[in-house]
Design a protein around this motif. Structure first.
Motif, PDB file in Angstrom:
ATOM      1  N   UNK A  79      21.858  21.558 -11.865  1.00  0.00           N
ATOM      2  CA  UNK A  79      20.851  21.650 -10.809  1.00  0.00           C
ATOM      3  C   UNK A  79      20.827  20.357 -10.002  1.00  0.00           C
ATOM      4  N   UNK A  80      20.835  19.220 -10.686  1.00  0.00           N
ATOM      5  CA  UNK A  80      20.746  17.915 -10.011  1.00  0.00           C
ATOM      6  C   UNK A  80      21.948  17.674  -9.109  1.00  0.00           C
ATOM      7  N   UNK A  81      23.142  17.990  -9.592  1.00  0.00           N
ATOM      8  CA  UNK A  81      24.320  17.772  -8.754  1.00  0.00           C
ATOM      9  C   UNK A  81      24.370  18.747  -7.577  1.00  0.00           C
ATOM     10  N   UNK A  82      23.771  19.902  -7.728  1.00  0.00           N
ATOM     11  CA  UNK A  82      23.732  20.877  -6.624  1.00  0.00           C
ATOM     12  C   UNK A  82      22.631  20.558  -5.616  1.00  0.00           C
ATOM     13  N   UNK A  83      21.499  20.030  -6.083  1.00  0.00           N
ATOM     14  CA  UNK A  83      20.313  19.886  -5.237  1.00  0.00           C
ATOM     15  C   UNK A  83      19.954  18.460  -4.832  1.00  0.00           C
ATOM     16  N   UNK A  84      20.700  17.482  -5.293  1.00  0.00           N
ATOM     17  CA  UNK A  84      20.455  16.092  -4.901  1.00  0.00           C
ATOM     18  C   UNK A  84      21.779  15.459  -4.485  1.00  0.00           C
ATOM     19  N   UNK A  85      21.694  14.265  -3.941  1.00  0.00           N
ATOM     20  CA  UNK A  85      22.893  13.526  -3.532  1.00  0.00           C
ATOM     21  C   UNK A  85      23.257  12.419  -4.516  1.00  0.00           C
ATOM     22  N   UNK A  86      22.614  12.375  -5.664  1.00  0.00           N
ATOM     23  CA  UNK A  86      22.884  11.291  -6.615  1.00  0.00           C
ATOM     24  C   UNK A  86      24.349  11.320  -7.049  1.00  0.00           C
ATOM     25  N   UNK A  87      25.023  10.166  -7.001  1.00  0.00           N
ATOM     26  CA  UNK A  87      26.428  10.117  -7.421  1.00  0.00           C
ATOM     27  C   UNK A  87      26.598  10.151  -8.936  1.00  0.00           C
ATOM     28  N   UNK A 114      16.727  -2.286 -28.315  1.00  0.00           N
ATOM     29  CA  UNK A 114      17.996  -2.071 -27.615  1.00  0.00           C
ATOM     30  C   UNK A 114      17.960  -0.658 -27.047  1.00  0.00           C
ATOM     31  N   UNK A 115      18.244  -0.545 -25.754  1.00  0.00           N
ATOM     32  CA  UNK A 115      18.289   0.754 -25.081  1.00  0.00           C
ATOM     33  C   UNK A 115      19.738   1.144 -24.852  1.00  0.00           C
ATOM     34  N   UNK A 116      20.052   2.380 -25.217  1.00  0.00           N
ATOM     35  CA  UNK A 116      21.379   2.966 -25.036  1.00  0.00           C
ATOM     36  C   UNK A 116      21.358   3.797 -23.752  1.00  0.00           C
ATOM     37  N   UNK A 117      22.348   3.627 -22.892  1.00  0.00           N
ATOM     38  CA  UNK A 117      22.423   4.357 -21.624  1.00  0.00           C
ATOM     39  C   UNK A 117      23.723   5.152 -21.583  1.00  0.00           C
ATOM     40  N   UNK A 118      23.610   6.433 -21.246  1.00  0.00           N
ATOM     41  CA  UNK A 118      24.758   7.304 -21.028  1.00  0.00           C
ATOM     42  C   UNK A 118      24.785   7.707 -19.571  1.00  0.00           C
ATOM     43  N   UNK A 119      25.957   8.069 -19.049  1.00  0.00           N
ATOM     44  CA  UNK A 119      26.099   8.415 -17.635  1.00  0.00           C
ATOM     45  C   UNK A 119      27.110   9.530 -17.452  1.00  0.00           C
ATOM     46  N   UNK A 120      26.909  10.321 -16.395  1.00  0.00           N
ATOM     47  CA  UNK A 120      27.899  11.283 -15.953  1.00  0.00           C
ATOM     48  C   UNK A 120      27.962  11.167 -14.434  1.00  0.00           C
ATOM     49  N   UNK A 121      29.180  11.156 -13.906  1.00  0.00           N
ATOM     50  CA  UNK A 121      29.386  11.018 -12.470  1.00  0.00           C
ATOM     51  C   UNK A 121      29.658  12.368 -11.832  1.00  0.00           C
ATOM     52  N   UNK A 122      29.227  12.480 -10.585  1.00  0.00           N
ATOM     53  CA  UNK A 122      29.464  13.680  -9.800  1.00  0.00           C
ATOM     54  C   UNK A 122      30.987  13.858  -9.636  1.00  0.00           C
ATOM     55  N   UNK A 123      31.446  15.056  -9.783  1.00  0.00           N
ATOM     56  CA  UNK A 123      32.873  15.337  -9.538  1.00  0.00           C
ATOM     57  C   UNK A 123      33.077  15.436  -8.038  1.00  0.00           C
ATOM     58  N   UNK A 124      34.142  14.808  -7.573  1.00  0.00           N
ATOM     59  CA  UNK A 124      34.409  14.849  -6.123  1.00  0.00           C
ATOM     60  C   UNK A 124      35.658  15.642  -5.832  1.00  0.00           C
TER      61      UNK A 124
END
Length: 179
Positions: free
Chosen positions: A126-134, A169-179
């Protein structure tokens, strides 16, 4: 008695095979209290919620819907309408930067059934379809292996860890938009 929601009366934001996610409201108080006030369920959070914090949580998300167009949504079982937690997209301060974060909380009795993964995957799409966040993020206390595994299950990868007052300690995970 658990709060249920009728998908025909509530605006469904996202639907999956077994779940639907919709905007939460004060009618969801009891169901969300059973998730957020459970000290075992919230063991990796800085605190278990009390009544006031649960109400504030709902109000904060209702304000996010108005302000941002998204927030944490009520996670409901399609077959019964029962609210079993929340999942959605919020803007969070991650090491001093406001970043889009996929968050999720599922009631203890409904965990280990893939509901968090199913809801978080749908929110990611939903986020990748409805927002511009990379990129989208998920963050938690470094000891919260269940949340880290859920983030990995939806395609996220380790981004970084940093020291902070809340988590140690905070753990951060990420996923990038496919281009």
């Amino acid at each position: 008695m658990e709060k249920t929601c009728d998908p025909n009366k509530a605006e469904v934001v996202i639907g999956t095979e077994r779940l639907f996610l919709r905007e939460m409201n004060m009618g969801d108080y009891e169901a969300l209290y059973s998730v957020l006030a459970d000290s075992d369920n919230m063991q990796h959070y800085p605190y278990a919620f009390d009544e006031g914090r649960v109400r504030d949580w709902i109000e904060r998300n209702m304000e996010r819907y108005r302000k941002d167009g998204f927030g944490l949504w009520a996670v409901c079982l399609k077959d019964t309408g029962e609210v079993i937690g929340d999942c959605g997209l919020t803007l969070q301060d991650i090491e001093g930067e406001m970043l889009p974060e996929i968050g999720y909380h599922i009631r203890r009795g409904c965990q280990c059934r893939g509901y968090a993964k199913e809801a978080a995957s749908a929110v990611r799409d939903w986020a990748f379809k409805n927002t511009d966040y990379p990129a989208l993020y998920s963050y938690c206390k470094y000891t919260n292996t269940a949340s880290i595994k859920t983030a990995e299950a939806i395609g996220m990868r380790f981004d970084r860890e940093y020291s902070d007052e809340e988590n140690g300690i905070t753990h951060v995970s990420v996923i990038y938009r496919r281009t």
